[in-house]
Design a protein around this motif. Structure first.
Motif, PDB file in Angstrom:
ATOM      1  N   GLY A  56       9.302 -40.459 -52.549  1.00 58.67           N
ATOM      2  CA  GLY A  56       8.214 -41.347 -52.141  1.00 58.67           C
ATOM      3  C   GLY A  56       7.087 -40.581 -51.466  1.00 58.67           C
ATOM      4  N   GLU A  57       7.454 -39.619 -50.611  1.00 54.95           N
ATOM      5  CA  GLU A  57       6.441 -38.798 -49.948  1.00 54.95           C
ATOM      6  C   GLU A  57       5.680 -37.959 -50.964  1.00 54.95           C
ATOM      7  N   ARG A  58       6.395 -37.372 -51.923  1.00 56.93           N
ATOM      8  CA  ARG A  58       5.725 -36.567 -52.958  1.00 56.93           C
ATOM      9  C   ARG A  58       4.761 -37.419 -53.770  1.00 56.93           C
ATOM     10  N   ILE A  59       5.206 -38.607 -54.155  1.00 60.48           N
ATOM     11  CA  ILE A  59       4.351 -39.502 -54.933  1.00 60.48           C
ATOM     12  C   ILE A  59       3.127 -39.902 -54.110  1.00 60.48           C
ATOM     13  N   ARG A  60       3.344 -40.232 -52.846  1.00 58.87           N
ATOM     14  CA  ARG A  60       2.235 -40.609 -51.972  1.00 58.87           C
ATOM     15  C   ARG A  60       1.231 -39.465 -51.841  1.00 58.87           C
ATOM     16  N   ASN A  61       1.736 -38.242 -51.668  1.00 57.00           N
ATOM     17  CA  ASN A  61       0.850 -37.085 -51.557  1.00 57.00           C
ATOM     18  C   ASN A  61       0.079 -36.849 -52.846  1.00 57.00           C
ATOM     19  N   LEU A  62       0.758 -36.993 -53.981  1.00 57.86           N
ATOM     20  CA  LEU A  62       0.068 -36.814 -55.258  1.00 57.86           C
ATOM     21  C   LEU A  62      -1.020 -37.867 -55.448  1.00 57.86           C
TER      22      LEU A  62
END
Length: 85
Positions: free
Chosen positions: A52-58
């Motif tokens: 979720g954090e990776r997706i949010r950052n992307l």
């Protein structure tokens, strides 16, 4: 008669000991299984949070990149539909 009672008592005590041992073994196995399941659930939760954090950052990077690459009109530009005849 005394020998028969000794044998019966030995069988009874042996059976009872075996049953208690089996019960403790099953309880131990169930506790181990529960702990492993809990560890697996926590690991999966951590993986989901990281994804979720990776997706949010992307997504944030994509928004920032699209805002930076967007063509900005000059300061005195007025769109055609905003002008009144």
């Amino acid at each position: 008669m005394k020998l028969i009672l000794q044998i019966a008592l030995g069988v009874f005590l042996g059976t009872m000991t075996a049953q208690l041992t089996i019960d403790r073994w099953h309880a131990h196995q169930e506790k181990t299984r529960t702990l492993e399941t809990e560890k697996l659930r926590l690991k999966q939760d951590n993986i989901r949070k990281e994804q979720g954090e990776r997706i949010r950052n992307l997504l944030l990077q994509g928004r920032q990149g699209s805002q930076q690459n967007a063509i900005k009109p000059p300061p005195d530009f007025i769109p055609d539909d905003a002008q009144k005849p």
